[in-house]
Design a protein around this motif. Structure first.
Motif, PDB file in Angstrom:
ATOM      1  N   ALA A   1       0.860  -1.184   0.000  1.00 59.78           N
ATOM      2  CA  ALA A   1       0.000   0.000   0.000  1.00 59.78           C
ATOM      3  C   ALA A   1       0.898   1.236   0.000  1.00 59.78           C
ATOM      4  O   ALA A   1       1.927   1.270   0.677  1.00 59.78           O
ATOM      5  N   HIS A   2       0.497   2.266  -0.751  1.00 59.46           N
ATOM      6  CA  HIS A   2       1.322   3.460  -0.910  1.00 59.46           C
ATOM      7  C   HIS A   2       0.554   4.709  -0.477  1.00 59.46           C
ATOM      8  O   HIS A   2      -0.682   4.766  -0.556  1.00 59.46           O
ATOM      9  N   ALA A   3       1.320   5.712  -0.038  1.00 58.78           N
ATOM     10  CA  ALA A   3       0.748   7.012   0.311  1.00 58.78           C
ATOM     11  C   ALA A   3       1.843   8.064   0.175  1.00 58.78           C
ATOM     12  O   ALA A   3       3.039   7.761   0.318  1.00 58.78           O
ATOM     13  N   GLU A   4       1.432   9.295  -0.104  1.00 52.55           N
ATOM     14  CA  GLU A   4       2.379  10.400  -0.276  1.00 52.55           C
ATOM     15  C   GLU A   4       1.908  11.613   0.516  1.00 52.55           C
ATOM     16  O   GLU A   4       0.723  11.769   0.790  1.00 52.55           O
ATOM     17  N   ALA A   5       2.878  12.454   0.867  1.00 51.36           N
ATOM     18  CA  ALA A   5       2.568  13.676   1.603  1.00 51.36           C
ATOM     19  C   ALA A   5       3.576  14.764   1.242  1.00 51.36           C
ATOM     20  O   ALA A   5       4.760  14.461   1.000  1.00 51.36           O
ATOM     21  N   LYS A   6       3.128  15.995   1.191  1.00 52.18           N
ATOM     22  CA  LYS A   6       3.997  17.155   0.975  1.00 52.18           C
ATOM     23  C   LYS A   6       4.492  17.651   2.333  1.00 52.18           C
ATOM     24  O   LYS A   6       3.701  17.951   3.222  1.00 52.18           O
ATOM     25  N   VAL A   7       5.830  17.733   2.464  1.00 50.12           N
ATOM     26  CA  VAL A   7       6.414  18.150   3.736  1.00 50.12           C
ATOM     27  C   VAL A   7       7.413  19.279   3.471  1.00 50.12           C
ATOM     28  O   VAL A   7       8.634  19.067   3.492  1.00 50.12           O
ATOM     29  N   PRO A   8       6.945  20.491   3.223  1.00 46.01           N
ATOM     30  CA  PRO A   8       7.871  21.586   2.921  1.00 46.01           C
ATOM     31  C   PRO A   8       8.754  21.985   4.101  1.00 46.01           C
ATOM     32  O   PRO A   8       9.828  22.559   3.908  1.00 46.01           O
ATOM     33  N   SER A   9       8.334  21.663   5.327  1.00 47.11           N
ATOM     34  CA  SER A   9       9.112  22.056   6.513  1.00 47.11           C
ATOM     35  C   SER A   9      10.325  21.168   6.753  1.00 47.11           C
ATOM     36  O   SER A   9      11.086  21.416   7.696  1.00 47.11           O
ATOM     37  N   VAL A  10      10.556  20.131   5.890  1.00 45.26           N
ATOM     38  CA  VAL A  10      11.673  19.233   6.121  1.00 45.26           C
ATOM     39  C   VAL A  10      13.009  19.963   6.055  1.00 45.26           C
ATOM     40  O   VAL A  10      13.991  19.561   6.698  1.00 45.26           O
ATOM     41  N   LYS A  11      13.075  21.054   5.324  1.00 39.16           N
ATOM     42  CA  LYS A  11      14.332  21.803   5.190  1.00 39.16           C
ATOM     43  C   LYS A  11      14.703  22.555   6.462  1.00 39.16           C
ATOM     44  O   LYS A  11      15.817  23.083   6.578  1.00 39.16           O
ATOM     45  N   LEU A  12      13.834  22.594   7.425  1.00 37.47           N
ATOM     46  CA  LEU A  12      14.118  23.278   8.681  1.00 37.47           C
ATOM     47  C   LEU A  12      14.849  22.393   9.686  1.00 37.47           C
ATOM     48  O   LEU A  12      15.225  22.870  10.767  1.00 37.47           O
ATOM     49  N   TYR A  13      15.094  21.125   9.344  1.00 38.31           N
ATOM     50  CA  TYR A  13      15.621  20.187  10.324  1.00 38.31           C
ATOM     51  C   TYR A  13      16.785  19.368   9.744  1.00 38.31           C
ATOM     52  O   TYR A  13      16.868  19.136   8.540  1.00 38.31           O
ATOM     53  N   ASP A  14      17.676  18.959  10.657  1.00 29.79           N
ATOM     54  CA  ASP A  14      18.726  17.981  10.343  1.00 29.79           C
ATOM     55  C   ASP A  14      18.306  16.652  10.972  1.00 29.79           C
ATOM     56  O   ASP A  14      17.759  16.619  12.078  1.00 29.79           O
ATOM     57  N   ARG A  15      18.619  15.576  10.262  1.00 31.71           N
ATOM     58  CA  ARG A  15      18.238  14.270  10.784  1.00 31.71           C
ATOM     59  C   ARG A  15      19.362  13.258  10.579  1.00 31.71           C
ATOM     60  O   ARG A  15      20.018  13.235   9.539  1.00 31.71           O
ATOM     61  N   VAL A  16      19.567  12.428  11.605  1.00 33.16           N
ATOM     62  CA  VAL A  16      20.516  11.325  11.557  1.00 33.16           C
ATOM     63  C   VAL A  16      19.779  10.068  12.017  1.00 33.16           C
ATOM     64  O   VAL A  16      19.035  10.106  13.007  1.00 33.16           O
ATOM     65  N   ALA A  17      19.968   8.971  11.294  1.00 37.33           N
ATOM     66  CA  ALA A  17      19.268   7.732  11.631  1.00 37.33           C
ATOM     67  C   ALA A  17      20.230   6.560  11.609  1.00 37.33           C
ATOM     68  O   ALA A  17      21.251   6.570  10.909  1.00 37.33           O
ATOM     69  N   VAL A  18      19.906   5.528  12.375  1.00 35.24           N
ATOM     70  CA  VAL A  18      20.629   4.254  12.342  1.00 35.24           C
ATOM     71  C   VAL A  18      19.578   3.157  12.362  1.00 35.24           C
ATOM     72  O   VAL A  18      18.557   3.255  13.062  1.00 35.24           O
ATOM     73  N   GLN A  19      19.807   2.123  11.579  1.00 29.80           N
ATOM     74  CA  GLN A  19      18.859   1.008  11.558  1.00 29.80           C
ATOM     75  C   GLN A  19      19.610  -0.316  11.489  1.00 29.80           C
ATOM     76  O   GLN A  19      20.704  -0.405  10.940  1.00 29.80           O
ATOM     77  N   TRP A  20      18.995  -1.327  12.083  1.00 27.94           N
ATOM     78  CA  TRP A  20      19.634  -2.633  12.200  1.00 27.94           C
ATOM     79  C   TRP A  20      18.560  -3.712  12.155  1.00 27.94           C
ATOM     80  O   TRP A  20      17.357  -3.414  12.131  1.00 27.94           O
ATOM     81  N   GLU A  21      19.002  -4.956  12.185  1.00 22.84           N
ATOM     82  CA  GLU A  21      18.075  -6.077  12.059  1.00 22.84           C
ATOM     83  C   GLU A  21      18.371  -7.124  13.111  1.00 22.84           C
ATOM     84  O   GLU A  21      19.524  -7.374  13.456  1.00 22.84           O
ATOM     85  N   GLY A  22      17.318  -7.751  13.630  1.00 21.25           N
ATOM     86  CA  GLY A  22      17.479  -8.862  14.557  1.00 21.25           C
ATOM     87  C   GLY A  22      17.587  -8.431  15.999  1.00 21.25           C
ATOM     88  O   GLY A  22      17.178  -7.330  16.392  1.00 21.25           O
ATOM     89  N   ASN A  23      18.209  -9.294  16.807  1.00 19.34           N
ATOM     90  CA  ASN A  23      18.300  -9.072  18.245  1.00 19.34           C
ATOM     91  C   ASN A  23      19.463  -8.170  18.657  1.00 19.34           C
ATOM     92  O   ASN A  23      19.677  -7.944  19.843  1.00 19.34           O
ATOM     93  N   ASN A  24      20.202  -7.705  17.682  1.00 27.00           N
ATOM     94  CA  ASN A  24      21.316  -6.816  18.012  1.00 27.00           C
ATOM     95  C   ASN A  24      20.773  -5.478  18.491  1.00 27.00           C
ATOM     96  O   ASN A  24      20.077  -4.779  17.764  1.00 27.00           O
ATOM     97  N   VAL A  25      21.087  -5.129  19.723  1.00 26.96           N
ATOM     98  CA  VAL A  25      20.578  -3.882  20.307  1.00 26.96           C
ATOM     99  C   VAL A  25      21.559  -2.764  19.979  1.00 26.96           C
ATOM    100  O   VAL A  25      22.606  -2.622  20.613  1.00 26.96           O
ATOM    101  N   VAL A  26      21.223  -1.974  18.958  1.00 27.73           N
ATOM    102  CA  VAL A  26      22.047  -0.842  18.547  1.00 27.73           C
ATOM    103  C   VAL A  26      21.375   0.435  19.022  1.00 27.73           C
ATOM    104  O   VAL A  26      20.148   0.563  18.962  1.00 27.73           O
ATOM    105  N   GLN A  27      22.157   1.379  19.476  1.00 27.16           N
ATOM    106  CA  GLN A  27      21.617   2.630  20.015  1.00 27.16           C
ATOM    107  C   GLN A  27      22.303   3.821  19.365  1.00 27.16           C
ATOM    108  O   GLN A  27      23.511   3.789  19.078  1.00 27.16           O
ATOM    109  N   LEU A  28      21.499   4.858  19.137  1.00 26.72           N
ATOM    110  CA  LEU A  28      22.007   6.130  18.647  1.00 26.72           C
ATOM    111  C   LEU A  28      22.136   7.079  19.842  1.00 26.72           C
ATOM    112  O   LEU A  28      21.154   7.330  20.543  1.00 26.72           O
ATOM    113  N   HIS A  29      23.351   7.573  20.084  1.00 32.29           N
ATOM    114  CA  HIS A  29      23.593   8.489  21.201  1.00 32.29           C
ATOM    115  C   HIS A  29      24.021   9.847  20.647  1.00 32.29           C
ATOM    116  O   HIS A  29      24.919   9.925  19.804  1.00 32.29           O
ATOM    117  N   VAL A  30      23.368  10.892  21.138  1.00 34.11           N
ATOM    118  CA  VAL A  30      23.646  12.257  20.688  1.00 34.11           C
ATOM    119  C   VAL A  30      23.984  13.107  21.910  1.00 34.11           C
ATOM    120  O   VAL A  30      23.255  13.105  22.916  1.00 34.11           O
TER     121      VAL A  30
END
Length: 342
Positions: A188-217
């Motif tokens: 299923a698909h959906a779209e949205a206009k998000v013009p405010s995205v340029k106001l923010y910085d974003r950092v993400a980390v993703q993993w799979e399984g039982n490995n507990v990974v954490q993002l620390h800032v």
């Protein structure tokens, strides 16, 4: 002599036939099999036959033919049909099933587009801090494992007992496209206009399984455990970016799902920050009996002011099991953020 044998055989055969008919049709077995009801008169006709003459054969035994029995109390088995045969059924196609070894066997080619068995609807609505609220309605997909995808983000969720799913996802593009894929392959698909995205910085980390990974800032020189240390244990919320005091962290994915993909995203104000300085970022994991002595892989993503999205693969070599309880830290996975006060 041969003529006498023929007469004797004929008479004997007639007697046996009549006797067998009587046993089969008039005994207790017939009552049990056919019932005791008498058939209607129009369905059964009885013909009276006079007794035959005695046949005398010189020099031989005399056989007297038995009279034809008046049989009654028989229920016709064909009378149990209450409805006439549907003539249309005679023209229905006949399905023939053949084994794979048969020359008649023809394998069915898989469909290029998987079918879904009920209506599925996904809607996307823009919300504060360049977040997007997703709402999934799939009444026939209760407790179903699904995969959510958006611009490199990918995590596992599970629908509710009613086939619904509601979540809020950080947008990584102004024209934000989202997809939710079910186990059967339907998306299923959906779209949205998000013009405010340029106001923010974003950092993400993703993993799979039982490995507990954490993002620390650690914002603006903060140390672990201080107010500027943002992680899953001190995630904050969108109110921190509303006044420009700092960022917040969101975690996405169902950890209870088997071998689930998980994602953590940190959002910082790029143009509304009230403090100037560096934001240090690290990816960490605790050494446990499940991951000690193994290599863990994760994916890091970085979006600066709505511009080009950067991605990279992160490999963490976890020490031996003698170090269980310690933390493994990977500093600066995609360079630290620098925020200018406004």
């Amino acid at each position: 002599m041969s003529q006498k044998k023929e007469i004797m055989t004929a008479a004997g055969t007639l007697a046996c036939a009549v006797g067998i008919g009587f046993v089969m049709q008039s005994g207790e077995a017939a009552k049990l099999r056919y019932g005791s009801a008498s058939p209607p008169a129009e369905n059964l006709q009885v013909r009276n036959v006079p007794p035959p003459d005695i046949i005398e054969v010189p020099g031989a035994m005399v056989f007297e033919a038995e009279p034809v029995l008046d049989i009654n109390g028989i229920v016709l088995t064909s009378a149990g049909v209450e409805a006439p045969l549907n003539a249309q059924a005679l023209h229905e196609p006949v399905l023939i099933y053949a084994s794979a070894a048969s020359p008649l066997y023809q394998p069915v080619a898989p469909e290029s587009h998987p079918k879904h068995i009920c209506p599925v609807k996904l809607s996307a609505t823009t919300s504060a801090a360049a977040m997007v609220s997703l709402s999934l309605t799939a009444p026939c997909m209760q407790n179903e494992r699904v995969t959510v995808r958006h611009e490199g983000l990918e995590f596992t969720e599970t629908t509710s007992a009613f086939g619904g799913l509601d979540m809020t996802v950080p947008a990584l593009a102004e024209d934000a496209a989202f997809g939710i894929t079910f186990v059967n392959g339907y998306t299923a698909h959906a779209e949205a206009k998000v013009p405010s995205v340029k106001l923010y910085d974003r950092v993400a980390v993703q993993w799979e399984g039982n490995n507990v990974v954490q993002l620390h800032v650690r914002e603006f020189g903060a140390h672990y455990g201080e107010d500027g240390h943002v992680w899953a244990g001190a995630a904050r919320d969108i109110s921190s970016v509303a006044d420009g005091s700092g960022g917040f962290l969101t975690r996405h994915g169902d950890r209870a799902a088997h071998n689930a993909r998980m994602t953590e995203v940190y959002t910082a104000p790029a143009q509304t920050a009230q403090t100037e300085g560096a934001i240090e970022i690290s990816i960490e994991t605790e050494v446990t009996p499940a991951n000690c002595g193994r290599e863990i892989e994760a994916t890091a993503l970085k979006l600066m002011g709505g511009s080009t999205l950067l991605t990279g693969t992160v490999s963490l070599y976890v020490p031996g099991c003698s170090t269980v309880g310690n933390f493994l830290v990977l500093n600066n996975p995609l360079e630290d953020l620098t925020v200018a006060a406004n």
